[in-house]
Design a protein around this motif. Structure first.
Motif, PDB file in Angstrom:
ATOM      1  N   ALA A 131      12.070 -14.120 -37.716  1.00 33.12           N
ATOM      2  CA  ALA A 131      12.450 -13.195 -36.657  1.00 33.12           C
ATOM      3  C   ALA A 131      12.359 -13.895 -35.303  1.00 33.12           C
ATOM      4  O   ALA A 131      11.869 -15.005 -35.190  1.00 33.12           O
ATOM      5  N   PHE A 132      12.811 -13.218 -34.278  1.00 32.72           N
ATOM      6  CA  PHE A 132      12.702 -13.738 -32.916  1.00 32.72           C
ATOM      7  C   PHE A 132      12.054 -12.677 -32.031  1.00 32.72           C
ATOM      8  O   PHE A 132      10.888 -12.774 -31.690  1.00 32.72           O
ATOM      9  N   PHE A 133      12.803 -11.649 -31.734  1.00 34.80           N
ATOM     10  CA  PHE A 133      12.274 -10.606 -30.852  1.00 34.80           C
ATOM     11  C   PHE A 133      11.118  -9.830 -31.502  1.00 34.80           C
ATOM     12  O   PHE A 133      10.214  -9.368 -30.818  1.00 34.80           O
ATOM     13  N   SER A 134      11.165  -9.694 -32.838  1.00 32.31           N
ATOM     14  CA  SER A 134      10.151  -8.899 -33.528  1.00 32.31           C
ATOM     15  C   SER A 134       9.093  -9.757 -34.216  1.00 32.31           C
ATOM     16  O   SER A 134       8.321  -9.264 -35.035  1.00 32.31           O
ATOM     17  N   SER A 145       5.483  -8.565 -33.787  1.00 33.33           N
ATOM     18  CA  SER A 145       5.244  -7.323 -34.511  1.00 33.33           C
ATOM     19  C   SER A 145       4.984  -7.605 -35.987  1.00 33.33           C
ATOM     20  O   SER A 145       4.051  -7.060 -36.587  1.00 33.33           O
TER      21      SER A 145
END
Length: 288
Positions: free
Chosen positions: A71-74, A77
């Motif tokens: 992932a990148f943005f997440s 999380s």
């Protein structure tokens, strides 16, 4: 996210990560195929159905770690979900070395922004030492190496070998360190001891056989011993969580070539051409 790649490699190939249970086998195959969203759906359904199953939470930790890697943005999380899952597994099964090792490795390898914490890693190591002194000591060696305290790490490893001279896990670990340092004669001796040693599930003994063959390739010596070890490895009934048989065949072909038996070596290599393993095919291309 290199730390996650290292963590995943350690967890996925650690002894006993996946047992013979259908749900886990499905998730393992989904991970191997790169179907991460499917693996996430499967493991979320599993923990929903069995919220008190420590293995389900452990597996969720592995899946979420791989999602974070891709992932990148997440990513953060997913990293949070990963460590939460490993912590839950330890909460449900506090006497499990496997679950504590996974949690310790996350704390050790992850950056602080993603949940890494040296003090928490050390706390898990202390718990591991109380449960299994040998495994706890190996975890401490890894901690020291991560912090580039090589002299202390080497000293502790030698102490651990002395204290547990028949422990195949300890001997295998030490042999792999020597192999990486290209101290091949020392590696051979440790792997030979490991194959005659004892381990809880026998995987370290089997892995020692494979590593004897691989080291023979790297060193271009002990060729007959390497071939014998690989033949023994291939005869083992259970190879779960160990190198696939085609890797043992590849190493054997390399040794036969070194021995001068080009015909048999080429036959073995030809049989491997259709194996669905990208890394193996790259090695075969280089071999050609």
């Amino acid at each position: 996210m290199r730390w996650l790649l290292f963590l995943l490699t350690t967890l996925i190939f650690a002894p006993g990560v996946y047992a013979e249970v259908e749900t886990k086998q499905v998730i393992q195959q989904q991970l191997a195929d790169g179907s991460l969203d499917s693996a996430e759906d499967s493991v979320e359904e599993w923990v929903k159905k069995e919220p008190e199953n420590a293995e389900a939470w452990h597996t969720r930790g592995v899946v979420m770690a791989q999602q974070a890697q891709n992932a990148f943005f997440s990513a953060m999380s997913y990293a949070g979900k990963s460590v939460d899952s490993f912590e839950k597994a330890v909460e449900l099964a506090p006497d499990s070395i496997k679950y504590r090792r996974a949690l310790m490795q996350f704390y050790l390898m992850a950056p602080s922004i993603a949940g890494g914490d040296d003090e928490k890693a050390l706390a898990q190591i202390e718990k591991m030492m109380a449960l299994d002194p040998a495994q706890g000591a190996l975890a401490k060696v890894g901690y020291l190496r991560k912090h580039e305290k090589m002299t202390e790490a080497e000293s502790l490893l030698e102490e651990t070998i002395t204290a547990h001279p028949d422990n195949a896990d300890v001997l295998l670990y030490a042999g792999l360190q020597k192999q990486r340092a290209e101290e091949f004669d020392a590696a051979f001796k440790l792997f030979e001891k490991a194959k005659a040693g004892v381990s809880d599930d026998g995987s370290a003994v089997s892995m020692a056989l494979y590593q004897i063959g691989k080291t023979a390739v790297l060193a271009e010596s002990h060729i007959d011993a390497g071939i014998a070890a690989l033949n023994n490895y291939l005869e083992k009934a259970s190879l779960e969580n160990l190198p696939e048989p085609h890797w043992a065949q590849f190493r054997k072909a390399q040794l036969l070539a070194l021995k001068g038996d080009t015909e048999t070596s080429e036959q073995l290599l030809a049989e491997l051409k259709g194996v669905d393993d990208k890394e193996l095919q790259e090695q075969l291309a280089q071999q050609g």
